[in-house]
Design a protein around this motif. Structure first.
Motif, PDB file in Angstrom:
ATOM      1  N   TRP A 104      14.492   3.910   3.750  1.00 43.84           N
ATOM      2  CA  TRP A 104      13.154   3.353   3.957  1.00 43.84           C
ATOM      3  C   TRP A 104      13.238   1.943   4.522  1.00 43.84           C
ATOM      4  CZ3 TRP A 104       8.194   5.063   1.645  1.00 43.84           C
ATOM      5  CH2 TRP A 104       7.181   4.092   1.686  1.00 43.84           C
ATOM      6  N   ARG A 105      12.662   1.725   5.698  1.00 45.52           N
ATOM      7  CA  ARG A 105      12.535   0.383   6.274  1.00 45.52           C
ATOM      8  C   ARG A 105      11.083  -0.042   6.101  1.00 45.52           C
ATOM      9  NH1 ARG A 105      10.234  -1.152  11.023  1.00 45.52           N
ATOM     10  NH2 ARG A 105      10.859  -3.169  11.907  1.00 45.52           N
ATOM     11  N   HIS A 106      10.882  -1.157   5.405  1.00 48.18           N
ATOM     12  CA  HIS A 106       9.520  -1.530   5.038  1.00 48.18           C
ATOM     13  C   HIS A 106       8.824  -2.427   6.055  1.00 48.18           C
ATOM     14  CE1 HIS A 106       6.144  -1.769   2.409  1.00 48.18           C
ATOM     15  NE2 HIS A 106       6.187  -3.096   2.378  1.00 48.18           N
ATOM     16  N   GLY A 107       9.565  -3.170   6.843  1.00 48.85           N
ATOM     17  CA  GLY A 107       8.935  -4.036   7.824  1.00 48.85           C
ATOM     18  C   GLY A 107       8.801  -5.472   7.378  1.00 48.85           C
ATOM     19  N   ASP A 108       9.645  -5.922   6.442  1.00 44.96           N
ATOM     20  CA  ASP A 108       9.667  -7.315   6.006  1.00 44.96           C
ATOM     21  C   ASP A 108      11.031  -7.925   6.307  1.00 44.96           C
ATOM     22  OD1 ASP A 108       7.115  -7.620   5.006  1.00 44.96           O
ATOM     23  OD2 ASP A 108       7.650  -7.060   2.967  1.00 44.96           O
ATOM     24  N   TRP A 109      11.018  -9.216   6.694  1.00 46.98           N
ATOM     25  CA  TRP A 109      12.252  -9.984   6.736  1.00 46.98           C
ATOM     26  C   TRP A 109      12.522 -10.517   5.334  1.00 46.98           C
ATOM     27  CZ3 TRP A 109      14.475  -8.783  10.966  1.00 46.98           C
ATOM     28  CH2 TRP A 109      13.836  -8.786  12.200  1.00 46.98           C
ATOM     29  N   ILE A 110      13.762 -10.385   4.878  1.00 45.59           N
ATOM     30  CA  ILE A 110      14.079 -10.779   3.508  1.00 45.59           C
ATOM     31  C   ILE A 110      15.489 -11.330   3.431  1.00 45.59           C
ATOM     32  CG2 ILE A 110      14.838  -8.437   2.966  1.00 45.59           C
ATOM     33  CD1 ILE A 110      13.931  -8.823   0.118  1.00 45.59           C
ATOM     34  N   THR A 111      15.673 -12.299   2.534  1.00 46.79           N
ATOM     35  CA  THR A 111      17.008 -12.764   2.169  1.00 46.79           C
ATOM     36  C   THR A 111      17.233 -12.453   0.696  1.00 46.79           C
ATOM     37  OG1 THR A 111      16.956 -14.584   3.765  1.00 46.79           O
ATOM     38  CG2 THR A 111      18.544 -14.760   1.966  1.00 46.79           C
ATOM     39  N   ILE A 112      18.338 -11.791   0.379  1.00 51.18           N
ATOM     40  CA  ILE A 112      18.730 -11.544  -1.006  1.00 51.18           C
ATOM     41  C   ILE A 112      19.914 -12.455  -1.319  1.00 51.18           C
ATOM     42  CG2 ILE A 112      19.564  -9.858  -2.689  1.00 51.18           C
ATOM     43  CD1 ILE A 112      18.193  -7.679  -1.095  1.00 51.18           C
ATOM     44  N   GLU A 113      19.730 -13.327  -2.299  1.00 56.08           N
ATOM     45  CA  GLU A 113      20.785 -14.261  -2.668  1.00 56.08           C
ATOM     46  C   GLU A 113      21.822 -13.574  -3.560  1.00 56.08           C
ATOM     47  OE1 GLU A 113      20.845 -16.903  -1.131  1.00 56.08           O
ATOM     48  OE2 GLU A 113      18.787 -17.409  -0.580  1.00 56.08           O
ATOM     49  N   MET A 125      14.336  -5.663   5.105  1.00 61.13           N
ATOM     50  CA  MET A 125      14.270  -5.113   3.759  1.00 61.13           C
ATOM     51  C   MET A 125      14.234  -3.593   3.832  1.00 61.13           C
ATOM     52  SD  MET A 125      11.748  -5.913   0.544  1.00 61.13           S
ATOM     53  CE  MET A 125      10.293  -5.051   1.095  1.00 61.13           C
ATOM     54  N   VAL A 126      15.172  -2.956   3.156  1.00 57.25           N
ATOM     55  CA  VAL A 126      15.215  -1.498   3.096  1.00 57.25           C
ATOM     56  C   VAL A 126      15.306  -1.063   1.639  1.00 57.25           C
ATOM     57  CG1 VAL A 126      16.361  -1.355   5.334  1.00 57.25           C
ATOM     58  CG2 VAL A 126      17.731  -1.299   3.244  1.00 57.25           C
ATOM     59  N   ILE A 127      14.889   0.175   1.411  1.00 58.49           N
ATOM     60  CA  ILE A 127      15.002   0.800   0.095  1.00 58.49           C
ATOM     61  C   ILE A 127      15.934   1.984   0.276  1.00 58.49           C
ATOM     62  CG2 ILE A 127      13.762   1.696  -1.893  1.00 58.49           C
ATOM     63  CD1 ILE A 127      12.915  -1.154  -0.970  1.00 58.49           C
ATOM     64  N   ALA A 128      17.079   1.922  -0.389  1.00 60.88           N
ATOM     65  CA  ALA A 128      18.160   2.862  -0.108  1.00 60.88           C
ATOM     66  C   ALA A 128      18.143   4.097  -0.991  1.00 60.88           C
ATOM     67  CB  ALA A 128      19.508   2.158  -0.231  1.00 60.88           C
ATOM     68  N   ALA A 129      17.211   4.181  -1.936  1.00 56.96           N
ATOM     69  CA  ALA A 129      17.112   5.347  -2.817  1.00 56.96           C
ATOM     70  C   ALA A 129      15.630   5.615  -3.084  1.00 56.96           C
ATOM     71  CB  ALA A 129      17.856   5.109  -4.126  1.00 56.96           C
ATOM     72  N   PRO A 130      15.275   6.855  -3.392  1.00 55.71           N
ATOM     73  CA  PRO A 130      13.853   7.180  -3.551  1.00 55.71           C
ATOM     74  C   PRO A 130      13.223   6.536  -4.773  1.00 55.71           C
ATOM     75  CG  PRO A 130      15.236   9.065  -4.127  1.00 55.71           C
ATOM     76  CD  PRO A 130      16.140   8.039  -3.536  1.00 55.71           C
ATOM     77  N   MET A 131      11.900   6.341  -4.692  1.00 59.08           N
ATOM     78  CA  MET A 131      11.070   5.866  -5.803  1.00 59.08           C
ATOM     79  C   MET A 131       9.999   6.918  -6.076  1.00 59.08           C
ATOM     80  SD  MET A 131      10.458   1.991  -4.382  1.00 59.08           S
ATOM     81  CE  MET A 131       9.110   1.682  -5.542  1.00 59.08           C
ATOM     82  N   PRO A 132       9.580   7.091  -7.337  1.00 57.38           N
ATOM     83  CA  PRO A 132       8.571   8.118  -7.632  1.00 57.38           C
ATOM     84  C   PRO A 132       7.235   7.895  -6.942  1.00 57.38           C
ATOM     85  CG  PRO A 132       9.687   7.431  -9.644  1.00 57.38           C
ATOM     86  CD  PRO A 132      10.120   6.491  -8.557  1.00 57.38           C
ATOM     87  N   THR A 172       0.827  -1.200   0.000  1.00 57.95           N
ATOM     88  CA  THR A 172       0.000   0.000   0.000  1.00 57.95           C
ATOM     89  C   THR A 172       0.865   1.254   0.000  1.00 57.95           C
ATOM     90  OG1 THR A 172      -1.686  -1.207   1.246  1.00 57.95           O
ATOM     91  CG2 THR A 172      -1.825   1.189   1.279  1.00 57.95           C
ATOM     92  N   ASP A 173       2.001   1.165   0.634  1.00 61.94           N
ATOM     93  CA  ASP A 173       2.856   2.336   0.807  1.00 61.94           C
ATOM     94  C   ASP A 173       3.342   2.920  -0.516  1.00 61.94           C
ATOM     95  OD1 ASP A 173       3.422   1.789   3.942  1.00 61.94           O
ATOM     96  OD2 ASP A 173       3.543  -0.062   2.785  1.00 61.94           O
ATOM     97  N   VAL A 174       3.566   2.064  -1.528  1.00 60.33           N
ATOM     98  CA  VAL A 174       4.095   2.543  -2.801  1.00 60.33           C
ATOM     99  C   VAL A 174       3.217   2.168  -3.992  1.00 60.33           C
ATOM    100  CG1 VAL A 174       6.508   2.721  -2.080  1.00 60.33           C
ATOM    101  CG2 VAL A 174       5.618   0.526  -2.912  1.00 60.33           C
ATOM    102  N   ALA A 175       2.160   1.395  -3.747  1.00 61.96           N
ATOM    103  CA  ALA A 175       1.211   0.986  -4.793  1.00 61.96           C
ATOM    104  C   ALA A 175       1.910   0.334  -5.984  1.00 61.96           C
ATOM    105  CB  ALA A 175       0.372   2.176  -5.255  1.00 61.96           C
ATOM    106  N   THR A 176       2.956  -0.382  -5.717  1.00 56.46           N
ATOM    107  CA  THR A 176       3.679  -1.140  -6.732  1.00 56.46           C
ATOM    108  C   THR A 176       4.517  -2.179  -6.005  1.00 56.46           C
ATOM    109  OG1 THR A 176       5.120  -0.966  -8.686  1.00 56.46           O
ATOM    110  CG2 THR A 176       5.666   0.432  -6.804  1.00 56.46           C
ATOM    111  N   GLY A 177       5.455  -2.789  -6.697  1.00 52.88           N
ATOM    112  CA  GLY A 177       6.297  -3.789  -6.069  1.00 52.88           C
ATOM    113  C   GLY A 177       7.697  -3.268  -5.808  1.00 52.88           C
TER     114      GLY A 177
END
Length: 666
Positions: A500-509, A466-473, A420-425
Motif C-alpha cells: 500500500w502506497r498512501h501518498g505521504d512523504w514521511i521520515t521514520i527515525e 509512506m507505505v504499509i507493508a502488511a494488511p490492516m482489517p 479516509t482510506d482506512v478510517a483510522t491512523g
C-alpha cells in the motif's frame, strides 16, 4: 532530545504509563498469551510480525460481541484482497452500544448558542432501536444504502447506528456541499433512504437547506423514502412526502442487531476524486470495530469516564472516528457551527464548559489560534483535558510549543496521520512515549508502516514514501462500482505491487518516531477534508468564460496551506471582480465552501503531459519550494514553455513569503 535532535515537550509519568489501558493490555498479553514485551517498540514489532496473534488478542481482550466467533484470523495476506475473520458474524452498532445500559450521558449536543440537548445512554439505545425498526418497516434490507446530508449533530450518530443495526450501508455528506457535489456521490450508490436537514447555523448565520433536499430528491430516483431532521426550527413545515425524524425515534421498539459477516459493508466514504467522480470507499463492520477498539482504548487511552470532543464536519473521516470512540463507553460531544464563532479559541471554550478529556481538531485551527495570539489556558479551565489530537495536516513546530505554553503544560498532544482510506491512523499517539516537537510518536499497533525510497527500499532517517507493508482489517473491502478491482488496485498498489502506497512523504527515525512532510500526490486536503481537483474542474469549467483550469493544494514548510486556482480564459473575457466572484460562488455552491481557492490567477496555459494529463504534482512541488529540475522532467511536458510561467510564479510566491492558509470555511 531524540535522535533527530527534537525537543521533548512532555513525557508521561511512570504512574500514568502504568495505569494506561495499553499497559493493562500489555500485562494481559504476558499473563494470558505469554507474549513478553518491554516497551512500545517491542509491542509494536510483535503486533506486525504476528498479525494473527495480535488481532485475535484484540478480539479476545475487548470481548467482541459476535453471534459466530472467529475460527480463523487471516486466510490470505495478499494486498489487495486480504480476508479477515471469514467465519465470524457480528454487528458494529451492537458493540458500540453495549455499554449503554448503565446510567450516564452518551451524547452532549452543542451549537453556537450553547447546549442544544443531551442524550442518555438508555435514550440513545431506544432512539436507535426505534429508527432501525422504522427502516425495516419501509423495506430496508441488509446491503441497502442510506444516504444522509447532516451536520455534526446527535441525529447523525443515531442514524448511522440505526443504519448499521439493520445491516444497511451508510453514506453521509455535510450540508454545506452543493447539489452537484452531493449527486456526484449519491447517484453512484443508489440509496433507498435519504435523510436531510432543514438547515444549519454557521458563524451566526442560519442557512436553509430545505431546497437542497428537494433538489436532491429529484436527482435520486432510487430513493423511496425521505426523512427530515429539523435542526434549526422544530416548527418548520415538513414537505409533502417527507417524514419527520422526531416521529421515528420514539416508541417501544427493542434493540435488534442484524448479524452480518465480518466484511459486510458498514459505510461508504469518498475519495478526493482527482480524476473523474469521487470513489466510494467501502469499509466493513468488523474491520472498523477492531480498529476503533485498538485506537481509542490503547492509543488514546479512552474509557467510560472520558468525554470526547472532535471538531469535525461529517464530510471528514474524523467524524466517523468520533462516533467510534463510543466503543470505549466514552461520552461524545457533537458541535454544529463555526470553529471560531465569536472568538478564535471558541473550541477551547467548549472543552472547558463540558470538561472535555480528549479534544481533536485540525492542525490549521491550532495554528490559527497561535497566530492571533490566543492563550486558552489563561482564559478557560482546561484542567480536565488529558489528551489532544491534531490532524488534517502537519503541525508546525511553533504550534507544538504553543500548545504547551498557551493551552496547558500537562496534556498528551498527538499528531496523527491516517485517512479516509482506512478510517483510522497509520501513525500517531501512544501513551508510553514522550512528545517531541514536530514528531508523531510512532506507528499504530498492527500497522507495518515503512518509509521507502524510489528504489522501493526501506529507509531510516530520510524522506521517503509512506507505505504499509502488511494488511490492516480496516483497509477498504472494495470501491463502489469497481467490480474488477481495477480502481482499487490503481489507487494504492500500482507503484509498489502488493504494498500500500498512501501518498505521504514521511521520515521514520531510528527510535520509531515519524515526521510527515505532506502529500506526495495532488489531493486537495484542506483542514483534513479531502477534495479532488476533478470536483473543482467540473464546476469551474462549466463557466463559459473558462477554457481550462488547474488547481493546487500545497502544504507549506511553515504549516500553512496554499490553494491557488489557475484559469485560462476564453479570448473575449477578462478576470475582473465580477468573474472572480462568479468563480468563487460556483465553487462554494457546487463543490464546498471549504475549497474556495486562496487566489484565482489568469494564466496563459495549463501545462500537461504528452498524454494530456494536467501536471498537478509538478506544479505543487514548485509551490512547495522544490527545485524545477527535481520537480519535473521537461521531456514529459507537451509544451515546456507553458511550464516556465509556473516556475516564475513559484519563485515570486516564495519571495513574497505568502502561504499562511485560510481555513477554507465560509
Amino acid at each position: 532530545m531524540s535522535e533527530a535532535g527534537r525537543e521533548v515537550l512532555w513525557a508521561p509519568s511512570a504512574e500514568r504509563i502504568s495505569a494506561s489501558r495499553l499497559a493493562q493490555y500489555q500485562r494481559w498479553l504476558a499473563a494470558e498469551k505469554q507474549v513478553e514485551t518491554t516497551d512500545f517498540d517491542s509491542l509494536w514489532r510483535w503486533s506486525v510480525h504476528d498479525l494473527d496473534g495480535f488481532w485475535s488478542s484484540i478480539w479476545e481482550y475487548f470481548d467482541v460481541i459476535a453471534s459466530a466467533p472467529p475460527t480463523t484470523v487471516l486466510t490470505d495476506r495478499t494486498m489487495p484482497g486480504a480476508q479477515w475473520f471469514p467465519n465470524a458474524r457480528l454487528n458494529w452498532a451492537e458493540n458500540l452500544l453495549r455499554d449503554c445500559e448503565r446510567d450516564g450521558t452518551a451524547i452532549i449536543s452543542v451549537n453556537e448558542n450553547g447546549i442544544s440537548g443531551e442524550l442518555s445512554r438508555q435514550d440513545l439505545v431506544a432512539q436507535v432501536a426505534n429508527l432501525a425498526a422504522h427502516f425495516r418497516r419501509v423495506g430496508v434490507r441488509p446491503g441497502d444504502r442510506i444516504a444522509a446530508v447532516l451536520p455534526n449533530i446527535a441525529p447523525a450518530i443515531v442514524s448511522v447506528l440505526a443504519a448499521a443495526s439493520v445491516g444497511a450501508v451508510w453514506s453521509c455528506c455535510a450540508p454545506d456541499f452543493g447539489l452537484k457535489g452531493l449527486t456526484d456521490r449519491f447517484t453512484q450508490i443508489e440509496p433507498t433512504i435519504l435523510i436531510g436537514v432543514d438547515g444549519y447555523q454557521f458563524n451566526g448565520k442560519r442557512i436553509d437547506r430545505i431546497d437542497l433536499l428537494a433538489g436532491l430528491r429529484e436527482q435520486l430516483p432510487s430513493v423511496r423514502h425521505t426523512i427530515l431532521v429539523r435542526n434549526l426550527d422544530d416548527t418548520v413545515a415538513v414537505p409533502d412526502g417527507v417524514t419527520d425524524y422526531a416521529d421515528l425515534v420514539v416508541g417501544d421498539a427493542q434493540p435488534n442487531y442484524e448479524q452480518v459477516p465480518f466484511d459486510h459493508p458498514l459505510w461508504i466514504l469518498y475519495s478526493s476524486g482527482t480524476t473523474g467522480l469521487p470513489k466510494g470507499i467501502v469499509h466493513s463492520h468488523g474491520g472498523i470495530l477492531l480498529e476503533a477498539l485498538k485506537a481509542n482504548a490503547l492509543h488514546y487511552d479512552l474509557g467510560p469516564t472520558d468525554r470526547v470532543f472532535i471538531a469535525a464536519s461529517t464530510a471528514w473521516v474524523v467524524w466517523n472516528m468520533l462516533v467510534d470512540a463510543m466503543a470505549t463507553g466514552a461520552t461524545l460531544i457533537t458541535y454544529d457551527g463555526s470553529p471560531t464563532y465569536a472568538r478564535p479559541d471558541h473550541q477551547f471554550r467548549i472543552c472547558a464548559e463540558h470538561r472535555v478529556t480528549r479534544f481533536g481538531t485540525g492542525a490549521a485551527y491550532l495554528t490559527l489560534c497561535e497566530r492571533v495570539g490566543t492563550r486558552p489556558g489563561d482564559e478557560f479551565d482546561l484542567s480536565a483535558l488529558r489528551s489532544m489530537m491534531s490532524t488534517g495536516s502537519p503541525l508546525p513546530d511553533s504550534t507544538w510549543r504553543w500548545v504547551y505554553d498557551a493551552v496547558t503544560g500537562d496534556v498528551h498532544l498527538g499528531s496523527d496521520s491516517g485517512g479516509t482510506d482506512v478510517a483510522t491512523g497509520f501513525i500517531g499517539a501512544n501513551p508510553f512515549a514522550p512528545v517531541r516537537t514536530g514528531e508523531l510518536q510512532g506507528p499504530y499497533l498492527g500497522v507495518d508502516v515503512q518509509s521507502w525510497n524510489e528504489a522501493g527500499q526501506p529507509v531510516t532517517g530520510e524522506v521517503g514514501e509512506m507505505v504499509i507493508a502488511a494488511p490492516m482489517p480496516s483497509m477498504p473491502i472494495y470501491f463502489w462500482n469497481d467490480d474488477d478491482g481495477h480502481r482499487y488496485q490503481e489507487a494504492y498498489f500500482d507503484v509498489y505491487p502488493g504494498v500500500w502506497r498512501h501518498g505521504d512523504w514521511i521520515t521514520i527515525e531510528a527510535d520509531g518516531a515519524c515526521v510527515v512532510h505532506g502529500r506526495s500526490d495532488s489531493t486537495i486536503n484542506r483542514g483534513g477534508v479531502r477534495m479532488g481537483s476533478a470536483d473543482i474542474y467540473q464546476a469551474v469549467e462549466t463557466l463559459p468564460e473558462i477554457a481550462e483550469s488547474l488547481v493546487i493544494g500545497a502544504e507549506l514548510p511553515d504549516g500553512g496551506y496554499h490553494m491557488p486556482l489557475f484559469v485560462v480564459l476564453r479570448p473575449e473575457y477578462t478576470l475582473d471582480e465580477a468573474l472572480l466572484d462568479k468563480i468563487r460562488t460556483t465553487i462554494r455552491t457546487q463543490v464546498s465552501p471549504r475549497h474556495v481557492p486562496d487566489e484565482v490567477i489568469d494564466v496563459p496555459a495549463v501545462p500537461v503531459t504528452r498524454t494530456g494529463k494536467r501536471l498537478e504534482i509538478p506544479v505543487k512541488k514548485l509551490i512547495q519550494g522544490i527545485a524545477p529540475q527535481v520537480a519535473i522532467s521537461r521531456a514529459t511536458v507537451a509544451d515546456p514553455d507553458a511550464l516556465d510561467w509556473y516556475i516564475g510564479y513559484a519563485e515570486r510566491f516564495h519571495r513574497a513569503d505568502v502561504g499562511h492558509a485560510a481555513d477554507g470555511s465560509a
